[in-house]
Write a protein that holds these residues in place. Sequence first.
Motif, mmCIF file in Angstrom:
data_model
loop_
_atom_site.group_PDB
_atom_site.id
_atom_site.type_symbol
_atom_site.label_atom_id
_atom_site.label_comp_id
_atom_site.label_asym_id
_atom_site.label_seq_id
_atom_site.Cartn_x
_atom_site.Cartn_y
_atom_site.Cartn_z
ATOM 1 N N TRP A 9 0.845 -1.201 0.000
ATOM 2 C CA TRP A 9 0.000 0.000 0.000
ATOM 3 C C TRP A 9 0.879 1.250 0.000
ATOM 4 O O TRP A 9 1.703 1.432 0.894
ATOM 5 N N LEU A 10 0.675 2.119 -0.992
ATOM 6 C CA LEU A 10 1.442 3.358 -1.114
ATOM 7 C C LEU A 10 0.573 4.539 -0.675
ATOM 8 O O LEU A 10 -0.485 4.791 -1.262
ATOM 9 N N HIS A 11 1.013 5.257 0.333
ATOM 10 C CA HIS A 11 0.237 6.358 0.916
ATOM 11 C C HIS A 11 0.275 7.616 0.051
ATOM 12 O O HIS A 11 0.995 7.703 -0.947
ATOM 13 N N TRP A 58 6.463 10.766 -2.766
ATOM 14 C CA TRP A 58 7.035 9.793 -3.697
ATOM 15 C C TRP A 58 7.723 10.484 -4.870
ATOM 16 O O TRP A 58 8.710 10.000 -5.411
ATOM 17 N N CYS A 104 -1.259 -1.265 -4.357
ATOM 18 C CA CYS A 104 -2.391 -0.370 -4.130
ATOM 19 C C CYS A 104 -1.879 0.992 -3.662
ATOM 20 O O CYS A 104 -0.812 1.096 -3.061
ATOM 21 N N GLY A 105 -2.669 2.031 -3.914
ATOM 22 C CA GLY A 105 -2.253 3.339 -3.442
ATOM 23 C C GLY A 105 -3.365 4.357 -3.450
ATOM 24 O O GLY A 105 -4.342 4.234 -4.203
ATOM 25 N N GLY A 109 0.075 8.145 -4.022
ATOM 26 C CA GLY A 109 0.407 6.719 -4.032
ATOM 27 C C GLY A 109 -0.381 5.960 -5.078
ATOM 28 O O GLY A 109 0.097 4.961 -5.637
ATOM 29 N N THR A 113 1.123 3.945 -8.109
ATOM 30 C CA THR A 113 0.696 2.561 -8.331
ATOM 31 C C THR A 113 0.398 2.316 -9.802
ATOM 32 O O THR A 113 0.803 1.301 -10.375
#
Length: 211
Positions: A9-11, A58, A104-105, A109, A113
């Motif tokens: 999981w990408l915030h 990111w 997922c993001g 994020g 993704t």
Amino acid sequence: MAASNVIIWLHGLGDTGPANAALRSFFTKPQLKSAKWHFPTAPRSPVTCNRGAVLTSWFDLPEIPITAASPSCQEDVLNAVRGVHTMIDDKVASGIDASRIFLCGFSQGGALTLASSMLYPETLAGAVVFSGWVPLDSNFIEKISPKAKKTPVFVAHGDADEVVHFAAGQAIPPILAQAGVKHEFKAFRGLGHSISPEELAHLERWLISNL
């Protein structure tokens, strides 16, 4: 669900991985009980849209709100993509097949993704984009490998989002369709720039359907 399945999981901008870890508690179906969740944190760097303030990010963002026509920082995004690919490669090196890894993001994020899953050389279990956008020029679809085109994508976006405009999310499906990628787009009425329980319930069903 076998223990070897992984969900990364990408915030979003300014957030952290641990702050999102509670999300896993929403997924209670037996098929997802043994999934291995990973919540990485983005590096800290100056962000243009925040007047150069240093945040977890990111990649750089030229402006907020983000529209379908917002400019992108191509090389910065591609550098972030390489970082995500390293995360995936580390899981593969540990013995987990890429086809068992979900990426997922949310927001920034989610945009990462989308780019990372489509530019990865292998087929992933799936990619999930919440309140995201296309962070690269549309010609990036020419770089999508035949294997990456087999990665299913779920895109969810609130139609009241004032941070990442709904139209920015709507711009994703035509690009995926042009690339021949199986995808689903779901709009959530009245939802702003956040994640709702309804979205997570839909995501749970989608994850199970793509195990």
